[in-house]
Design a protein around this motif. Structure first.
Motif, PDB file in Angstrom:
ATOM      1  N   LEU A 103     -17.833   7.402 -38.703  1.00 18.55           N
ATOM      2  CA  LEU A 103     -18.889   6.477 -39.112  1.00 18.55           C
ATOM      3  C   LEU A 103     -19.383   6.690 -40.540  1.00 18.55           C
ATOM      4  O   LEU A 103     -19.540   5.710 -41.286  1.00 18.55           O
ATOM      5  N   PRO A 104     -19.654   7.927 -41.001  1.00 13.98           N
ATOM      6  CA  PRO A 104     -20.128   8.076 -42.389  1.00 13.98           C
ATOM      7  C   PRO A 104     -19.172   7.506 -43.427  1.00 13.98           C
ATOM      8  O   PRO A 104     -19.610   7.105 -44.510  1.00 13.98           O
ATOM      9  N   GLY A 105     -17.873   7.451 -43.119  1.00 14.58           N
ATOM     10  CA  GLY A 105     -16.912   6.908 -44.067  1.00 14.58           C
ATOM     11  C   GLY A 105     -17.026   5.414 -44.256  1.00 14.58           C
ATOM     12  O   GLY A 105     -16.600   4.868 -45.293  1.00 14.58           O
ATOM     13  N   TYR A 106     -17.593   4.718 -43.283  1.00 13.77           N
ATOM     14  CA  TYR A 106     -17.753   3.264 -43.409  1.00 13.77           C
ATOM     15  C   TYR A 106     -19.002   2.892 -44.199  1.00 13.77           C
ATOM     16  O   TYR A 106     -19.102   1.752 -44.686  1.00 13.77           O
ATOM     17  N   LEU A 107     -19.963   3.798 -44.313  1.00 21.31           N
ATOM     18  CA  LEU A 107     -21.257   3.444 -44.897  1.00 21.31           C
ATOM     19  C   LEU A 107     -21.158   2.957 -46.345  1.00 21.31           C
ATOM     20  O   LEU A 107     -21.736   1.911 -46.678  1.00 21.31           O
ATOM     21  N   PRO A 108     -20.439   3.653 -47.253  1.00 16.51           N
ATOM     22  CA  PRO A 108     -20.352   3.100 -48.614  1.00 16.51           C
ATOM     23  C   PRO A 108     -19.582   1.786 -48.662  1.00 16.51           C
ATOM     24  O   PRO A 108     -19.821   0.946 -49.546  1.00 16.51           O
ATOM     25  N   LEU A 109     -18.667   1.578 -47.717  1.00 14.86           N
ATOM     26  CA  LEU A 109     -17.887   0.336 -47.698  1.00 14.86           C
ATOM     27  C   LEU A 109     -18.745  -0.852 -47.298  1.00 14.86           C
ATOM     28  O   LEU A 109     -18.422  -1.999 -47.649  1.00 14.86           O
ATOM     29  N   LEU A 110     -19.827  -0.597 -46.565  1.00 13.68           N
ATOM     30  CA  LEU A 110     -20.736  -1.681 -46.197  1.00 13.68           C
ATOM     31  C   LEU A 110     -21.387  -2.301 -47.435  1.00 13.68           C
ATOM     32  O   LEU A 110     -21.735  -3.487 -47.431  1.00 13.68           O
ATOM     33  N   ALA A 111     -21.565  -1.504 -48.485  1.00 17.28           N
ATOM     34  CA  ALA A 111     -22.098  -2.026 -49.749  1.00 17.28           C
ATOM     35  C   ALA A 111     -20.994  -2.605 -50.620  1.00 17.28           C
ATOM     36  O   ALA A 111     -21.195  -3.614 -51.307  1.00 17.28           O
ATOM     37  N   ALA A 112     -19.814  -1.981 -50.576  1.00 19.20           N
ATOM     38  CA  ALA A 112     -18.712  -2.469 -51.407  1.00 19.20           C
ATOM     39  C   ALA A 112     -18.190  -3.808 -50.928  1.00 19.20           C
ATOM     40  O   ALA A 112     -17.760  -4.644 -51.737  1.00 19.20           O
ATOM     41  N   LEU A 113     -18.210  -4.056 -49.613  1.00 20.48           N
ATOM     42  CA  LEU A 113     -17.630  -5.280 -49.070  1.00 20.48           C
ATOM     43  C   LEU A 113     -18.275  -6.545 -49.628  1.00 20.48           C
ATOM     44  O   LEU A 113     -17.559  -7.424 -50.142  1.00 20.48           O
ATOM     45  N   PRO A 114     -19.608  -6.719 -49.569  1.00 20.43           N
ATOM     46  CA  PRO A 114     -20.179  -7.940 -50.140  1.00 20.43           C
ATOM     47  C   PRO A 114     -19.998  -8.033 -51.645  1.00 20.43           C
ATOM     48  O   PRO A 114     -19.840  -9.133 -52.188  1.00 20.43           O
ATOM     49  N   ALA A 115     -19.997  -6.895 -52.345  1.00 27.87           N
ATOM     50  CA  ALA A 115     -19.784  -6.930 -53.799  1.00 27.87           C
ATOM     51  C   ALA A 115     -18.367  -7.368 -54.143  1.00 27.87           C
ATOM     52  O   ALA A 115     -18.148  -8.042 -55.164  1.00 27.87           O
ATOM     53  N   LEU A 116     -17.401  -7.026 -53.300  1.00 36.70           N
ATOM     54  CA  LEU A 116     -16.005  -7.374 -53.568  1.00 36.70           C
ATOM     55  C   LEU A 116     -15.663  -8.785 -53.122  1.00 36.70           C
ATOM     56  O   LEU A 116     -14.849  -9.468 -53.758  1.00 36.70           O
ATOM     57  N   CYS A 117     -16.257  -9.229 -52.001  1.00 37.06           N
ATOM     58  CA  CYS A 117     -15.869 -10.547 -51.484  1.00 37.06           C
ATOM     59  C   CYS A 117     -16.470 -11.680 -52.299  1.00 37.06           C
ATOM     60  O   CYS A 117     -15.946 -12.797 -52.292  1.00 37.06           O
ATOM     61  N   ARG A 118     -17.546 -11.414 -53.040  1.00 35.75           N
ATOM     62  CA  ARG A 118     -18.198 -12.478 -53.804  1.00 35.75           C
ATOM     63  C   ARG A 118     -17.274 -13.062 -54.860  1.00 35.75           C
ATOM     64  O   ARG A 118     -17.098 -14.277 -54.931  1.00 35.75           O
ATOM     65  N   PRO A 119     -16.618 -12.219 -55.693  1.00 40.14           N
ATOM     66  CA  PRO A 119     -15.694 -12.797 -56.674  1.00 40.14           C
ATOM     67  C   PRO A 119     -14.307 -13.086 -56.114  1.00 40.14           C
ATOM     68  O   PRO A 119     -13.473 -13.668 -56.817  1.00 40.14           O
ATOM     69  N   ALA A 120     -14.035 -12.691 -54.872  1.00 40.82           N
ATOM     70  CA  ALA A 120     -12.689 -12.846 -54.321  1.00 40.82           C
ATOM     71  C   ALA A 120     -12.406 -14.257 -53.839  1.00 40.82           C
ATOM     72  O   ALA A 120     -11.259 -14.571 -53.526  1.00 40.82           O
ATOM     73  N   GLY A 121     -13.420 -15.101 -53.744  1.00 44.29           N
ATOM     74  CA  GLY A 121     -13.184 -16.475 -53.328  1.00 44.29           C
ATOM     75  C   GLY A 121     -13.918 -16.811 -52.042  1.00 44.29           C
ATOM     76  O   GLY A 121     -14.397 -15.936 -51.308  1.00 44.29           O
ATOM     77  N   ARG A 122     -13.984 -18.122 -51.777  1.00 44.26           N
ATOM     78  CA  ARG A 122     -14.749 -18.604 -50.628  1.00 44.26           C
ATOM     79  C   ARG A 122     -14.181 -18.093 -49.310  1.00 44.26           C
ATOM     80  O   ARG A 122     -14.932 -17.779 -48.383  1.00 44.26           O
ATOM     81  N   SER A 123     -12.870 -17.975 -49.185  1.00 51.32           N
ATOM     82  CA  SER A 123     -12.274 -17.547 -47.917  1.00 51.32           C
ATOM     83  C   SER A 123     -12.712 -16.132 -47.551  1.00 51.32           C
ATOM     84  O   SER A 123     -12.976 -15.832 -46.384  1.00 51.32           O
ATOM     85  N   TRP A 124     -12.817 -15.242 -48.550  1.00 48.44           N
ATOM     86  CA  TRP A 124     -13.244 -13.878 -48.275  1.00 48.44           C
ATOM     87  C   TRP A 124     -14.730 -13.827 -47.921  1.00 48.44           C
ATOM     88  O   TRP A 124     -15.155 -13.029 -47.080  1.00 48.44           O
ATOM     89  N   ARG A 125     -15.511 -14.704 -48.563  1.00 48.62           N
ATOM     90  CA  ARG A 125     -16.940 -14.739 -48.217  1.00 48.62           C
ATOM     91  C   ARG A 125     -17.136 -15.232 -46.784  1.00 48.62           C
ATOM     92  O   ARG A 125     -17.959 -14.697 -46.036  1.00 48.62           O
TER      93      ARG A 125
END
Length: 498
Positions: free
Chosen positions: A276-298
């Motif tokens: 579980l601790p390994g997923y915690l920083p990814l919870l913040a990275a995911l929305p930051a990465l999907c925003r410029p990745a396009g509508r399908s990723w959002r």
């Protein structure tokens, strides 16, 4: 909801304050002690500190997302934390993973801040979080490993070795090792032996290759795939510096070692919560990465968050069923039967009624039943445990010996005294003869008194009167002649799962 089996033993540890125990460092027991001191004995008293700590986790992730990216990402990360079932349900039980996970999240946040600005308070916060992790569980070693990988494998990390703040943090963190070292010294290394040797086969077992599937179920599949995608994108951008290097290496420092460890380590106990601790920083990275990745990723992230939230609600709904008599009846016919949560109240009520009729020393046939009975009886009388293989399997035998609650302590304190023995008759068929067939040598003149059958036989307790033997037990020549085993076999309906 009655205490989970291990949870009841942690409560029992809280009644014997110490620097550590044979299964864990002391913080879990200390928190339960504090909880009951504030509001009194009971389920709420035992659990409210953990509920408070678990409720703080999403807020820490919000602050991490704001610090690493921006305010919008922070709020999105906090919502995703609530949607991740492993995190969103954290704190509903008094378990060590609650303070351990929160400590890992606070350490991650503190490290992020120290990398941006040299502030004494952030270095102290990092050291304090690591000390709390050591006070909670031996798996704090994984928190240290994740940080060490970042400090050795990144440019920004290697620069920290020349800063006095890092050494201050490590000095503060080492204070958390003091109780662990003291308890192991006093117990002749019982905790280390259990965690590093006894509970782990240290042999490759191919069935552990299904760990990614287990994680996909625990996280919900869509959200799990999205988190792995976020890690891969962060890994590819780790050379860009902040915050991608920290996100990539801190996540890898949990996810990969736990996968490799799982191929050789304990495969008998639930372990889906380990990474579980390994997923915690990814919870913040995911929305930051999907925003410029396009509508399908959002859209995919939105769907993953919604499905994850449904998974969290389903998990909480399952626990709600386990807390309801009618709900348990619904689950009784399924493999999802919550055996570790139910039957304890009824067995304690029956034992109390029998003791009111004729007082005796109360003994359970294993540590878990003993802890549950003592909890349900409000700790008003000591409950001893026979030396069951289950006690050794879960690392509780040395602790029971220290408390003098094992068979040796029972014989020393009450030789020849009347004894009420409670036996849990539901177990794996291959274990039944070996254990139940050996109990007759551990109680003199056993006499069957009563049986409690619950939930269509999924929980079954037998009650025997007898006397505390004065001498250690002798292995029976023929365990099939033991009254306790014969009664259990006769009471088990054919085809009913154990």
């Amino acid at each position: 909801m009655s205490p989970f089996g291990d949870e009841a033993f942690y409560w029992q540890e809280s009644r014997h304050p110490a620097w550590g125990y044979s299964d864990l460092p002391p913080l879990t027991a200390w928190l339960i002690w504090l909880g009951e001191r504030v509001v009194g004995h009971g389920l709420f008293g035992m659990r409210w500190p953990f509920l408070l700590l678990g409720s703080a986790l999403p807020w820490v992730i919000v602050v991490f997302g704001r610090s690493a990216f921006d305010a919008r990402t922070g709020w999105q990360a906090g919502l995703l934390c609530l949607a991740l079932p492993l995190a969103g349900s954290l704190g509903v039980m008094a378990l060590p993973d609650v303070p351990l996970t929160l400590a890992a999240a606070v350490a991650l946040l503190a490290l992020l801040r120290t990398l941006e600005e040299e502030r004494l308070r952030d270095w102290l916060l990092l050291g304090l979080a690591l000390a709390v992790a050591w006070l909670t569980h031996y798996r704090a070693a994984m928190v240290m490993l994740a940080g060490l990988l970042f400090l050795l494998c990144t440019v920004r990390g290697r620069a920290q070795w020349r800063r006095g703040g890092l050494w201050l943090s490590l000095a503060v963190a080492s204070l958390g090792l003091v109780p662990l070292a003291l308890s192991n010294w006093r117990q002749h290394g019982a905790g280390l032996v259990f965690q590093l040797v006894e509970r782990n086969p240290w042999q490759f077992h191919a069935d552990a290759l299904v760990q990614p599937l287990e994680q996909a179920i625990a996280c919900t599949p869509v959200l799990y795939v999205l988190l792995l995608w976020a890690w891969w994108r962060s890994w590819r951008r780790r050379g860009d510096g902040a915050p991608w290097d920290l996100v990539a290496w801190s996540s890898l420092g949990f996810l990969l070692p736990y996968f490799l460890l799982g191929l050789f380590a304990d495969d008998l106990r639930f372990r889906a919560h380990w990474p579980l601790p390994g997923y915690l920083p990814l919870l913040a990275a995911l929305p930051a990465l999907c925003r410029p990745a396009g509508r399908s990723w959002r859209v995919a992230t939105l769907v993953g968050g919604v499905l994850g939230g449904i998974g969290t609600l389903l998990g909480l709904g399952y626990l709600a069923l386990a807390a309801s008599g009618q709900g348990v009846d619904v689950l009784a016919a399924s493999k999802a039967f919550p055996g570790n949560f139910v039957g304890w109240r009824e067995s304690a009520v029956q034992a109390q009624a029998l003791l009111a009729h004729q007082d005796a020393v109360l003994v359970a046939d294993n540590f878990m039943l003993a802890a549950e009975l003592e909890f349900q009886l409000d700790g008003r009388r000591p409950v001893y445990s026979l030396d069951a293989p289950l006690n050794t399997k879960h690392g509780r035998a040395p602790q029971l010996a220290i408390w003098r609650r094992d068979e040796a302590g029972l014989r020393a304190a009450h030789p020849g005294a009347p004894m009420l023995l409670v036996v849990s008759e539901v177990m794996r068929e291959r274990e039944k003869l070996g254990w139940l067939g050996a109990i007759c040598g551990r109680i003199e003149a056993p006499r069957f008194v009563d049986r409690l059958v619950l939930f269509d036989g999924r929980k079954q307790f037998a009650f025997y009167r007898g006397f505390v033997p004065a001498a250690p037990p002798v292995a029976p020549a023929d365990p099939r002649q033991c009254l306790i085993w014969r009664n259990a076999v006769r009471a088990t309906p054919q085809g009913r799962p154990n």
